[in-house]
Design an enzyme around this catalytic site. Structure first.
Site, short mmCIF file in Angstrom:
data_model
loop_
_atom_site.label_atom_id
_atom_site.label_comp_id
_atom_site.label_asym_id
_atom_site.label_seq_id
_atom_site.Cartn_x
_atom_site.Cartn_y
_atom_site.Cartn_z
N GLU A 1 -2.02 -5.27 -3.58
CA GLU A 1 -1.07 -4.56 -2.72
C GLU A 1 -0.05 -5.52 -2.11
O GLU A 1 1.13 -5.18 -1.98
CB GLU A 1 -1.83 -3.82 -1.63
CG GLU A 1 -2.65 -2.65 -2.15
CD GLU A 1 -3.44 -1.95 -1.07
OE1 GLU A 1 -3.73 -0.76 -1.24
OE2 GLU A 1 -3.79 -2.60 -0.06
N ASP B 1 0.83 -1.20 0.00
CA ASP B 1 0.00 0.00 0.00
C ASP B 1 0.87 1.25 0.00
O ASP B 1 0.62 2.21 -0.74
CB ASP B 1 -0.92 -0.03 1.22
CG ASP B 1 -1.75 1.24 1.36
OD1 ASP B 1 -2.60 1.49 0.49
OD2 ASP B 1 -1.53 1.99 2.33
#
Length: 231
Positions: free
Chosen positions: A123, A51
């Site tokens: 992610e 992320d």
């Protein structure tokens, strides 16, 4: 993982040095729960890392590509690019869902194509790629998979309610906007979150979502619409 390795090599020229790391990136919490494996064996830690890496690469690209845009505009663009629906679509375009290790219960409930699951998987893959090969390879992968959509302005017009709320409130003067997760419900592999948004300590709205990000966006949306309830 052999077929996944072949796909990554053929499609993106990627060969992972650490196959166990790649396997972890494609391991959902429902799988580790059913197999009674340690919690750190699922992809949530890699998701956390990916992320951050994704946000940095996208921010850098937008800053360099759009020198005429102000901070608020850049924030809106970045938020629309890294939102749940966008990342889930990137994961689908890469065919990642096919290789995800899921628990049987989660599989039966359609978890393989759940938006938040695919977002987290994308992610987590970026996090694993960062550890295995460094930031340059992460940047190359994002430029190959994500940036073409940015160039087409696919995500510029998507509404980012958190940024919109901040802009509305700042018109009235100095403001401090905070978000808080009030409640988490459901098993680890199928969580629901209730978030609240506050301005200078006063609650403005609440929102429900399958991820913390979605719940916060919904809370901001309800605050803008003057709806101080969960929806």
């Amino acid at each position: 993982m052999l077929k996944l390795q072949e796909k990554l090599k053929n499609d993106y020229g990627l060969v992972f040095n650490d196959e166990d790391l790649l396997k972890t990136a494609f391991t959902h919490s429902s799988f580790t729960n059913e197999e009674r494996l340690p919690k750190i064996a699922n992809n949530e830690r890699l998701e956390f890392l990916g992320d951050v890496a994704l946000s940095l690469v996208i921010s850098d690209y937008l800053y360099r590509t759009y020198p005429e845009k102000l901070e608020g505009e850049l924030s809106k663009m970045r938020s629309s690019i890294v939102r749940t629906e966008s990342l889930a679509n990137f994961s689908r375009s890469c065919g990642f869902g096919e290789f995800l290790r899921l628990g049987h219960g989660e599989e039966k409930m359609g978890g393989r194509d759940r938006e938040t699951t695919l977002e987290n998987l994308f992610e987590a893959f970026l996090g694993a790629l960062f550890i295995d090969q460094g930031m340059d390879e992460v940047r190359k992968f994002i430029q190959h998979v994500v940036i073409p959509h940015v160039k087409n302005d696919d995500y510029v017009k998507v509404i980012d309610y958190k940024t919109e709320l901040q802009e509305v409130l700042q018109v009235g003067g100095e403001t401090t906007i905070t978000y808080n997760i009030l409640k988490e419900e459901g098993p680890a592999h199928d969580r629901s979150f209730v978030a609240a948004v506050y301005n200078n300590g006063k609650e403005l709205g609440r929102g429900l979502g399958k991820s913390k990000k979605v719940a916060e966006q919904k809370a901001a949306e309800n605050a803008i619409k003057g709806q101080n309830h969960v929806s």
